[in-house]
Design a protein around this motif. Structure first.
Motif, mmCIF file in Angstrom:
data_model
loop_
_atom_site.group_PDB
_atom_site.id
_atom_site.type_symbol
_atom_site.label_atom_id
_atom_site.label_comp_id
_atom_site.label_asym_id
_atom_site.label_seq_id
_atom_site.Cartn_x
_atom_site.Cartn_y
_atom_site.Cartn_z
ATOM 1 N N GLY A 191 0.804 -1.231 0.000
ATOM 2 C CA GLY A 191 0.000 0.000 0.000
ATOM 3 C C GLY A 191 0.831 1.272 0.000
ATOM 4 O O GLY A 191 0.399 2.299 0.531
ATOM 5 N N THR A 200 -0.973 4.136 -2.008
ATOM 6 C CA THR A 200 -2.191 4.558 -1.311
ATOM 7 C C THR A 200 -1.829 5.351 -0.061
ATOM 8 O O THR A 200 -2.450 6.360 0.264
ATOM 9 C CB THR A 200 -3.039 3.322 -0.949
ATOM 10 N N SER A 234 3.043 -4.739 5.838
ATOM 11 C CA SER A 234 1.637 -5.004 6.112
ATOM 12 C C SER A 234 1.551 -6.354 6.806
ATOM 13 O O SER A 234 2.475 -7.146 6.728
ATOM 14 C CB SER A 234 0.828 -4.986 4.816
ATOM 15 N N ASN A 249 1.037 -0.860 7.508
ATOM 16 C CA ASN A 249 -0.196 -0.430 6.839
ATOM 17 C C ASN A 249 -1.225 -1.564 6.881
ATOM 18 O O ASN A 249 -0.904 -2.670 7.280
ATOM 19 C CB ASN A 249 0.126 -0.017 5.398
ATOM 20 N N LYS A 250 -2.412 -1.263 6.444
ATOM 21 C CA LYS A 250 -3.531 -2.218 6.491
ATOM 22 C C LYS A 250 -3.746 -2.678 7.934
ATOM 23 O O LYS A 250 -3.913 -3.874 8.206
ATOM 24 C CB LYS A 250 -3.268 -3.430 5.583
ATOM 25 N N ASP A 281 -6.120 -2.423 9.749
ATOM 26 C CA ASP A 281 -7.437 -2.985 10.033
ATOM 27 C C ASP A 281 -7.442 -4.492 9.870
ATOM 28 O O ASP A 281 -8.365 -5.175 10.297
ATOM 29 C CB ASP A 281 -8.481 -2.343 9.108
ATOM 30 N N LYS A 282 -6.383 -5.014 9.260
ATOM 31 C CA LYS A 282 -6.300 -6.466 9.057
ATOM 32 C C LYS A 282 -5.717 -7.151 10.286
ATOM 33 O O LYS A 282 -4.961 -6.547 11.051
ATOM 34 C CB LYS A 282 -5.417 -6.749 7.847
ATOM 35 N N ALA A 335 -1.791 -7.015 12.557
ATOM 36 C CA ALA A 335 -1.029 -5.770 12.475
ATOM 37 C C ALA A 335 -0.336 -5.443 13.797
ATOM 38 O O ALA A 335 0.852 -5.084 13.823
ATOM 39 C CB ALA A 335 -1.944 -4.631 12.052
ATOM 40 N N ASN A 370 -3.934 2.867 8.335
ATOM 41 C CA ASN A 370 -4.883 2.262 7.411
ATOM 42 C C ASN A 370 -5.109 3.316 6.340
ATOM 43 O O ASN A 370 -5.914 4.216 6.495
ATOM 44 C CB ASN A 370 -6.171 1.910 8.162
#
Lengths: 138, 340
Positions: free
Chosen positions: B74, B77, B184, B208-209, B211-212, B215, B248
């Motif tokens: 990511g 992003t 991630s 990053n990410k 929310d997964k 992490a 995120n």
């Protein structure tokens, strides 16, 4: 050593929901040694601003539905405003009525590629190469 | 074989005096002139160095942040929301995003920029997509020159996104003031993190990410690594302890913390004199690279159609001469290099 690469910005008009043609053609151009900057769905003004920052040689539009003539007009007008219309080569492909083809060519698209013969890989690539060669001053 | 592309036309043609006149326009803030010069740097157009020479005295003001990490974590992003936060703070931003060139066809798909299109009409954000063109280490050969151009254009902060890297591509740390490594969840255990390079060059880690699932675990492991490294470190090492930040990017979460960390790290570098040291090292790297490139180019040009070289190639192939003797024979024939 020094080698100029052809740089292409590829976009789909905003709100159109497809990527098949756009990705297929982008892959073809990459395989022909070009650098292809993908933009996805975009508005004419933003495509032009990107082409300016990226110093792109070519702007390619993939469209399936709606009105290539209107989009094309807006695109060329935006390019004119930003002073890159002269140096940029515009191509467009996708599905649109055959009567739009002459209009798009007249408007200033160097390559117009509706479905069918005349829109093969070689046609698109040679169209770009020829248009760039013809812009080269002697 | 692919035919050489017909380019180098109008936009890169030098004038009679070999000057393209781009530098002056760039210093006035002309984006189009800057974009053209970036092309010329990449294509190694004659006269480019003249423009860069003119710009160099005006560079050194921008803060350069390198961002690297594996493909798909990511990076683009994250940069998109990072730009947004920097703009909120009134900073102008230059972005160089690098993607790989196909080693087979020489072409490239540059797909980083499309994650940042929200900024396309912001005149204070200049984004440039770059292909590696065979350069190793996650960067392109032209990257440093491009940083200078964006710097001279007046960008406050320049973000450099590398290609999706594996385990050894740490070149970006040599050209940036701060190096951010993005990870991630689900990308491997602590053994992966311990491998040489990644841990040493990072000033800031981003997971990053966030929310997964997993992490928090990645963050904990990284912090453990940093802690044990700091225990083992000798006093000569800088005392900065890399931060680990959970973000995120799609949900626009954790970005302010990233911006703060970058500023905090900058203050640390400035206060300790480390920034000056890093820039000194960067100048050395750039100078050495420039020498190396010039020598390489010179040798390439001088030997590309050289009959003597061909003769020696045949002799090396037939084992009449060894390559070491042959190389020194060739090198002896060289005249001093004059760089344009």
């Amino acid at each position: 050593m020094a080698e100029g690469k052809i740089r292409v910005v590829m976009a789909i008009p905003a709100l159109e929901n497809h990527t098949k043609g756009y990705l297929t053609v982008s892959g073809m151009l990459r395989d022909a040694g070009m650098e292809v900057i993908l933009l996805g769905n975009e508005l004419p003004e933003r495509v032009v601003e990107t082409a300016l920052q990226e110093s792109a040689d070519v702007i390619g539009i993939s469209t399936y539905c709606g009105s290539p003539v209107v989009f094309g007009e807006d695109l060329l007008e935006a390019a004119e405003k930003k002073n890159i219309r002269e140096k940029t080569i515009f191509i467009i492909g996708g599905i649109f009525p055959p009567e739009d083809v002459p209009n798009l060519i007249k408007m200033g698209f160097a390559g117009v590629f509706p479905p069918g013969p005349g829109s093969r890989r070689e046609d698109i690539i040679s169209c770009i190469r020829n248009a760039i060669a013809s812009k080269k001053p002697n | 074989m692919r035919k050489k592309a017909n380019k180098g036309f109008n936009e890169c043609l030098p004038g009679k005096d070999m000057s393209m006149g781009l530098a002056k326009k760039i210093l006035e803030g002309d984006i189009q002139a800057a974009a053209r010069l970036l092309n010329c740097i990449e294509d190694e157009v004659q006269g480019t160095n003249e423009e860069l020479k003119e710009l160099y005295p005006y560079t050194g003001k921008a803060y350069v942040v390198g961002l690297t990490g594996s493909a798909g974590v990511g990076k683009s992003t994250l940069i998109n929301v990072f730009i947004k936060d920097l703009r909120k703070k009134g900073l102008t931003v230059g972005v160089i995003v690098i993607d790989p060139t196909s080693p087979f066809t020489g072409g490239a798909i540059l797909g980083d920029r499309l994650r940042m299109q929200g900024h396309s009409l912001d005149q204070e954000v200049f984004i440039r997509s770059v292909a590696t063109r065979g350069w190793k280490g996650g960067l392109s050969k032209a990257t440093i020159g491009m940083i200078h151009v964006m710097d001279a254009l007046g960008k406050d902060i320049i973000l450099v996104e590398t290609v999706g890297t594996g385990q050894g591509e740490i070149e970006v740390s040599k050209i940036s003031d701060a190096c951010v490594i993005i990870l991630s969840p689900g990308a491997g255990d602590e053994v992966q993190m311990m491998k040489a390079g990644i841990l040493e060059v990072a000033d800031i880690f981003v997971v990053n990410k966030a929310d997964k699932e997993g992490a928090a675990e990645v963050k904990l492991k990284l912090e453990g690594m940093i802690y044990s490294r700091s225990l083992a470190a000798s006093s000569t090492l800088s005392e900065w302890k890399p931060k680990v930040i959970l973000t995120n990017a799609l949900g626009d979460k954790g970005i302010e913390e990233l911006t703060e960390s970058v500023f905090e790290h900058r203050n640390f570098l400035t206060a300790t004199g480390e920034l000056e040291k890093r820039r000194q090292e960067r100048a050395r790297t750039e100078l050495m690279d420039t020498i190396k490139n010039s020598v390489e180019k010179h040798i390439y040009q001088a030997t590309s159609k050289d009959a003597y070289l061909e003769e020696l190639v045949n002799k090396v192939a037939s084992r009449e001469v060894d390559p070491y003797t042959a190389a020194s024979k060739i090198l002896r024939t060289f005249t001093p290099i004059v760089m344009n």
